[in-house]
Design a protein around this motif. Structure first.
Motif, short mmCIF file in Angstrom:
data_model
loop_
_atom_site.label_atom_id
_atom_site.label_comp_id
_atom_site.label_asym_id
_atom_site.label_seq_id
_atom_site.Cartn_x
_atom_site.Cartn_y
_atom_site.Cartn_z
N ASP A 175 0.92 -1.38 0.22
CA ASP A 175 0.02 -0.26 -0.16
C ASP A 175 0.90 1.10 -0.23
OD1 ASP A 175 -1.57 1.91 0.80
OD2 ASP A 175 -2.62 1.57 3.09
N PRO A 176 0.99 2.05 -1.04
CA PRO A 176 1.98 3.20 -1.35
C PRO A 176 1.28 4.08 0.16
CG PRO A 176 0.93 2.81 -3.18
CD PRO A 176 -0.03 2.16 -2.34
N LEU A 177 0.60 4.21 0.32
CA LEU A 177 -0.07 5.20 2.14
C LEU A 177 0.76 4.66 2.85
CD1 LEU A 177 -0.73 8.01 2.78
CD2 LEU A 177 -3.00 6.74 3.18
N ARG A 178 0.45 3.25 3.21
CA ARG A 178 1.71 2.98 4.58
C ARG A 178 2.76 2.72 4.02
NH1 ARG A 178 1.42 2.42 9.31
NH2 ARG A 178 2.20 0.78 10.87
N LEU A 179 3.31 2.19 3.05
CA LEU A 179 5.21 2.01 3.14
C LEU A 179 5.15 4.28 2.85
CD1 LEU A 179 5.06 0.65 -0.58
CD2 LEU A 179 5.52 -0.41 1.87
N LEU A 195 8.59 2.11 -2.57
CA LEU A 195 8.37 3.47 -3.04
C LEU A 195 8.36 3.62 -4.54
CD1 LEU A 195 7.79 5.18 0.13
CD2 LEU A 195 5.64 4.61 -1.47
N GLN A 196 10.01 3.47 -4.27
CA GLN A 196 10.50 3.63 -6.01
C GLN A 196 9.95 2.35 -7.15
OE1 GLN A 196 14.05 4.05 -5.37
NE2 GLN A 196 14.38 5.77 -4.18
N GLU A 197 9.87 1.09 -6.57
CA GLU A 197 9.25 0.61 -7.51
C GLU A 197 8.23 0.25 -8.04
OE1 GLU A 197 10.05 -2.98 -4.76
OE2 GLU A 197 12.61 -3.15 -5.43
N LEU A 198 7.19 1.09 -7.20
CA LEU A 198 5.67 1.15 -7.74
C LEU A 198 5.70 2.81 -8.32
CD1 LEU A 198 4.24 0.05 -4.49
CD2 LEU A 198 3.58 -0.87 -6.30
N GLY A 199 7.28 3.34 -8.45
CA GLY A 199 6.73 4.99 -9.13
C GLY A 199 6.95 6.12 -8.88
N TYR A 200 7.45 5.67 -7.18
CA TYR A 200 6.77 6.72 -6.10
C TYR A 200 8.15 7.23 -5.74
CZ TYR A 200 1.71 6.03 -5.44
OH TYR A 200 0.23 5.89 -6.02
#
Length: 212
Positions: A175-179, A195-200
């Protein structure tokens, strides 16, 4: 569908099997997080995972209300125990539980009054104090070194345990927000990578060393 007795036989694992399994998981997680850990400490972590894999040990040590319990007060009580044995057992239990919760069950803390960073601070302090009390026999240099390393590398080991949980499907989907919340509270390299792997791209304020 398999017969019930066949299904039961398929999932039974002895402690020897579990040690081998968790050792493999830890080796992968340690390599992935690029953490240098002494073999004696890895052995301790394997035993910790095997111990808490048994439900009776987990729930006896970590009741539902533990997350809301002021762990700092538990730490204070441990340091004021009547005997060195009671004190060391309490400190070890506190450090072990803090590491397990922060690494394996961090997803369940998102709706609690306290979060991962609190467990990191308390667990690190508990192991640190335990290493100070392990300077006399029979604890010897081996145990002192283990607890000192657990304290010094606590956050890195939280990341390692998080990867072990992911390998064993104990963690919720990313979950990006929880990460981001965990990264903002701890500076976790693992969560920054996730986060970087998810594009953030997690960002820090220019005038502060703390992530936001």
């Amino acid at each position: 569908m398999s017969e019930p007795d066949e299904a039961c036989c398929a999932i039974i694992m002895t402690d020897v099997d579990l040690k081998s399994h968790f050792r493999s998981c830890l080796d992968l997680a340690i390599a992935k997080n690029r953490v240098a850990i002494n073999d004696a400490t890895v052995g301790y972590l394997v035993s910790l995972l095997v111990h808490f894999n048994h439900p009776e040990n987990l729930f006896e040590t970590m009741p539902d209300r533990l997350v809301e319990t002021p762990l700092a007060a538990m730490f204070s009580q441990a340091t004021q125990a009547r005997s060195p044995i009671q004190r060391n057992r309490a400190l070890q239990r506190l450090g072990d539980v803090a590491l397990l919760v922060a690494g394996v069950f961090s997803g369940g803390l998102s709706r609690k009054l306290i979060d991962v960073d609190y467990f990191v601070v308390v667990g690190k302090a508990a192991y640190g104090r335990l290493s100070e009390h392990s300077r006399r026999p029979p604890q010897s240099l081996i145990f002192r070194g283990i607890f000192e390393e657990l304290s010094r590398k606590f956050l890195a080991l939280v990341d390692v345990f998080a990867d072990v949980a992911e390998q064993n499907r104990l963690a919720a989907p990313d979950d990006p927000l929880r990460l981001y919340e965990i990264w903002a509270r701890t500076g976790s390299p693992r969560n920054a990578r996730k986060l970087q792997e998810l594009g953030y791209t997690p960002m820090r304020c220019r005038n502060s060393s703390h992530p936001h």
